[in-house]
Design an enzyme around this catalytic site. Structure first.
Site, PDB file in Angstrom:
ATOM      1  N   ASP A  88      -4.098   5.015   5.700  1.00 53.74           N
ATOM      2  CA  ASP A  88      -3.954   5.079   4.334  1.00 53.74           C
ATOM      3  C   ASP A  88      -3.539   3.605   3.653  1.00 53.74           C
ATOM      4  O   ASP A  88      -3.050   3.140   4.240  1.00 53.74           O
ATOM      5  CB  ASP A  88      -2.681   6.193   4.202  1.00 53.74           C
ATOM      6  CG  ASP A  88      -2.545   6.679   2.610  1.00 53.74           C
ATOM      7  OD1 ASP A  88      -3.606   7.476   2.289  1.00 53.74           O
ATOM      8  OD2 ASP A  88      -1.576   6.773   2.132  1.00 53.74           O
TER       9      ASP A  88
ATOM     10  N   ARG B 105      -6.258  -4.899   5.338  1.00 53.31           N
ATOM     11  CA  ARG B 105      -6.850  -3.934   6.283  1.00 53.31           C
ATOM     12  C   ARG B 105      -7.160  -4.680   7.575  1.00 53.31           C
ATOM     13  O   ARG B 105      -6.767  -4.098   8.746  1.00 53.31           O
ATOM     14  CB  ARG B 105      -7.996  -3.492   5.842  1.00 53.31           C
ATOM     15  CG  ARG B 105      -9.061  -2.474   6.965  1.00 53.31           C
ATOM     16  CD  ARG B 105      -9.987  -1.812   6.331  1.00 53.31           C
ATOM     17  NE  ARG B 105      -9.364  -0.661   5.315  1.00 53.31           N
ATOM     18  CZ  ARG B 105      -9.404  -0.993   3.663  1.00 53.31           C
ATOM     19  NH1 ARG B 105     -10.258  -1.663   3.218  1.00 53.31           N
ATOM     20  NH2 ARG B 105      -8.940   0.111   3.115  1.00 53.31           N
TER      21      ARG B 105
HETATM   22  P1  ITT Z   1      -9.759   8.250   3.239  1.00 54.06           P
HETATM   23  O1  ITT Z   1     -10.441   9.543   3.261  1.00 54.06           O
HETATM   24  O2  ITT Z   1      -9.650   7.357   4.418  1.00 54.06           O
HETATM   25  O3  ITT Z   1      -8.131   8.534   2.858  1.00 54.06           O
HETATM   26  P2  ITT Z   1      -9.567   7.257   0.379  1.00 54.06           P
HETATM   27  O4  ITT Z   1     -10.622   6.439  -0.241  1.00 54.06           O
HETATM   28  O5  ITT Z   1      -8.743   8.327  -0.132  1.00 54.06           O
HETATM   29  O6  ITT Z   1     -10.211   7.354   1.782  1.00 54.06           O
HETATM   30  P3  ITT Z   1      -6.862   5.929   0.557  1.00 54.06           P
HETATM   31  O7  ITT Z   1      -6.212   7.259   0.103  1.00 54.06           O
HETATM   32  O8  ITT Z   1      -6.436   5.016   1.607  1.00 54.06           O
HETATM   33  O9  ITT Z   1      -8.592   5.860   0.815  1.00 54.06           O
HETATM   34  O10 ITT Z   1      -6.947   4.773  -0.590  1.00 54.06           O
HETATM   35  C1  ITT Z   1      -6.471   4.807  -1.813  1.00 54.06           C
HETATM   36  C2  ITT Z   1      -7.075   4.105  -3.036  1.00 54.06           C
HETATM   37  O11 ITT Z   1      -7.401   2.769  -2.693  1.00 54.06           O
HETATM   38  C3  ITT Z   1      -8.693   4.818  -3.103  1.00 54.06           C
HETATM   39  O12 ITT Z   1      -9.027   4.895  -4.456  1.00 54.06           O
HETATM   40  C4  ITT Z   1      -9.598   3.522  -2.256  1.00 54.06           C
HETATM   41  O13 ITT Z   1     -10.734   3.496  -2.950  1.00 54.06           O
HETATM   42  C5  ITT Z   1      -8.452   2.177  -2.682  1.00 54.06           C
HETATM   43  N1  ITT Z   1      -8.746   1.298  -1.848  1.00 54.06           N
HETATM   44  C6  ITT Z   1      -8.505   1.602  -0.524  1.00 54.06           C
HETATM   45  N2  ITT Z   1      -8.688   0.425   0.242  1.00 54.06           N
HETATM   46  C7  ITT Z   1      -9.274  -0.524  -0.575  1.00 54.06           C
HETATM   47  C8  ITT Z   1      -9.765  -1.841  -0.501  1.00 54.06           C
HETATM   48  O14 ITT Z   1      -9.730  -2.453   0.731  1.00 54.06           O
HETATM   49  N3  ITT Z   1     -10.237  -2.333  -1.579  1.00 54.06           N
HETATM   50  C9  ITT Z   1     -10.084  -1.768  -2.563  1.00 54.06           C
HETATM   51  N4  ITT Z   1      -9.610  -0.558  -2.839  1.00 54.06           N
HETATM   52  C10 ITT Z   1      -9.012   0.083  -1.892  1.00 54.06           C
END
Ligand code: ITT
Length: 220
Positions: A100, A204
């Site tokens: 997350d 990450r």
């Molecule tokens: P999961 O299925 O793994 O939960 P997700 O895209 O919903 O995928 P998160 O809830 O962890 O992932 O991410 C929260 C938001 O932050 C989501 O809109 C992602 O696109 C963004 N995000 C996560 N990691 C990022 C990164 O390394 N660079 C840019 N945006 C990121």
């Protein structure tokens, strides 16, 4: 428990939303289906590509299990990740990891934080930049928490963060918030302008270093 900002329930994501090379129950870094890889449950193929590259550097092969996991409403990424991995464990045989992530913006008192996925889906980067138009303070922190769920049901979390600032405009490529986040250690470039270098210094990367060490010493 309340469903947070994404599809509630444990239904695996329809495979067609993922590019063909990311589809399927599990695939290896070489394209061969194997069972001893670390299983990563996620709906986000960009994330998977980064995790595969970073853990691949450490000699740990990873396979993606495409699924949209319910995200509970909670104040911390740890709580959300721990619950996500419990749900994933019900759907995947053997150990599994989930992640997350949240972008915590100082001027907005940590918002969007645990609501980052919802905010990205609704107002996106233009909406965030608008909220920050008159901001005196553009400091922000990108945080990542991985949760490892083992076959016995126990959960271990690995978290890390990258301090930085919010850009004035979208810059570069990347995905998600990449074009608007400038990590401190990247000469003023956004994640989106860093290309593959993002994986050397991202939130990450730092979290996965901790997970990798723990995996490589036999979970001690
Ligand atoms: P999961 O299925 O793994 O939960 P997700 O895209 O919903 O995928 P998160 O809830 O962890 O992932 O991410 C929260 C938001 O932050 C989501 O809109 C992602 O696109 C963004 N995000 C996560 N990691 C990022 C990164 O390394 N660079 C840019 N945006 C990121």
């Amino acid at each position: 428990m309340l469903a947070k900002h994404k599809v509630a329930g444990s239904t695996p994501v329809t495979r067609s939303i993922l590019p063909r090379k990311f589809q399927g129950p599990a695939f290896s870094t070489t394209g061969t289906a194997v069972s001893r890889e670390l299983m990563f449950a996620t709906s986000n193929h960009h994330k998977f590509a980064e995790v595969r590259a970073i853990l691949g550097d450490r000699g740990i092969p990873v396979a993606m299990r495409a699924m949209a996991l319910r995200e509970i409403q909670a104040d911390t990424l740890e709580e959300i990740a721990a619950e996500k991995v419990r749900e994933a464990r019900r759907l995947v045989d053997g150990p599994v990891i989930v992640e997350d992530t949240g972008l915590f913006i100082d001027e907005l008192r940590g918002f969007p934080g645990p609501y980052s996925a919802y905010v990205f889906r609704t107002v996106g980067n233009p909406g965030i930049l608008r909220l920050l138009e008159d901001a005196a303070d553009r400091r922000a922190t990108f945080k990542s928490v991985f949760a490892y769920g083992d076959a016995g049901g126990s959960v271990k979390c690995f978290g890390a963060e990258a301090p930085g600032t919010m850009a004035l405009t979208c810059r570069g490529e990347g995905w998600g918030y990449d074009p608007i986040f400038v990590p401190d250690n990247a000469s003023g470039r956004t994640y989106g302008e860093l290309g593959d270098d993002k994986n050397r210094l991202s939130h990450r990367r730092a979290a996965l270093e901790k997970l990798a060490r723990w995996v490589q010493v036999g979970h001690r």
